[in-house]
Design a protein around this motif. Sequence first.
Motif, mmCIF file in Angstrom:
data_model
loop_
_atom_site.group_PDB
_atom_site.id
_atom_site.type_symbol
_atom_site.label_atom_id
_atom_site.label_comp_id
_atom_site.label_asym_id
_atom_site.label_seq_id
_atom_site.Cartn_x
_atom_site.Cartn_y
_atom_site.Cartn_z
ATOM 1 N N GLY A 55 0.073 6.742 -3.590
ATOM 2 C CA GLY A 55 -0.271 6.973 -4.990
ATOM 3 C C GLY A 55 -0.963 5.806 -5.666
ATOM 4 O O GLY A 55 -1.848 5.985 -6.485
ATOM 5 N N GLN A 56 -0.562 4.600 -5.321
ATOM 6 C CA GLN A 56 -1.067 3.398 -5.999
ATOM 7 C C GLN A 56 -2.127 2.643 -5.220
ATOM 8 O O GLN A 56 -2.773 1.748 -5.754
ATOM 9 C CB GLN A 56 0.097 2.445 -6.292
ATOM 10 C CG GLN A 56 1.142 3.012 -7.233
ATOM 11 C CD GLN A 56 0.570 3.294 -8.600
ATOM 12 O OE1 GLN A 56 -0.167 2.495 -9.173
ATOM 13 N NE2 GLN A 56 0.879 4.466 -9.141
ATOM 14 N N GLY A 57 -2.316 2.980 -3.980
ATOM 15 C CA GLY A 57 -3.314 2.263 -3.191
ATOM 16 C C GLY A 57 -2.832 0.875 -2.815
ATOM 17 O O GLY A 57 -1.638 0.611 -2.738
ATOM 18 N N LEU A 58 -3.786 -0.014 -2.636
ATOM 19 C CA LEU A 58 -3.486 -1.399 -2.256
ATOM 20 C C LEU A 58 -3.241 -2.226 -3.519
ATOM 21 O O LEU A 58 -4.141 -2.403 -4.326
ATOM 22 C CB LEU A 58 -4.677 -2.006 -1.509
ATOM 23 C CG LEU A 58 -4.639 -2.093 -0.012
ATOM 24 C CD1 LEU A 58 -5.975 -2.608 0.516
ATOM 25 C CD2 LEU A 58 -3.543 -3.046 0.441
ATOM 26 N N GLN B 258 0.832 -1.199 0.000
ATOM 27 C CA GLN B 258 0.000 0.000 0.000
ATOM 28 C C GLN B 258 0.863 1.245 0.000
ATOM 29 O O GLN B 258 1.700 1.436 0.892
ATOM 30 C CB GLN B 258 -0.962 0.022 1.197
ATOM 31 C CG GLN B 258 -1.972 1.166 1.118
ATOM 32 C CD GLN B 258 -3.033 1.094 2.192
ATOM 33 O OE1 GLN B 258 -2.777 0.695 3.317
ATOM 34 N NE2 GLN B 258 -4.257 1.477 1.835
#
Lengths: 111, 113
Positions: B40-43, B37
């Motif tokens: 910027g990219q999340g999970l 996580q």
Amino acid sequence: QKEVEQNSGPLSVPEGAIASLNCTYSDRGSQSFFWYRQYSGKSPELIMSIYSNGDKEDGRFTAQLNKASQYVSLLIRDSQPSDSATYLCAARSGGYQKVTFGTGTKLQVIP
Amino acid sequence: KAGVTQTPRYLIKTRGQQVTLSCSPISGHRSVSWYQQTPGQGLQFLFEYFSETQRNKGNFPGRFSGRQFSNSRSEMNVSTLELGDSALYLCAGRISPTEDTQYFGPGTRLTVL
């Protein structure tokens, strides 16, 4: 292109109002859909899952699914400051397929 | 009922080093998934293990690897660390890969300097 898309927010709503969180997905084979809540500094926790078109209610939460539009939403009625968190939408194609998460929408409930 | 545990909780490493993270799911949960996580990219899904076998893999380079032991505990290894590997690494356990409900651990915060 992100497979699950959410508006990052923040979404600000006054206490007692309805918060509406939205999510779209690109994989038409997706069968299972989830909403997770993640408080700052904590890990995600599952709050709702939905599998068929229509609405699913659980207390103050209602999940809505429209597979034709590839759209999932979460409504939180009577929003409370304790609902302030990031809400993650997720989808899975089924079987042994992975769960794909959106980047999350930050919700702020203003007292 | 004990929850999902992850060790260590915090880790600071330098570029080029390698790191091993550990995850113990809830008793009876035999499937373990790993996620990275970042803001910027999340999970992002790394991989999933069930019955000591990797069942699914995300789009991460081969520097990221994992394994699972007979007691369902899982380890994740990252070799030749890069600055971009700084993230919160979460593991999630569930009874089996077909079960929808997964329970996340508290995560390991990795900082690469």
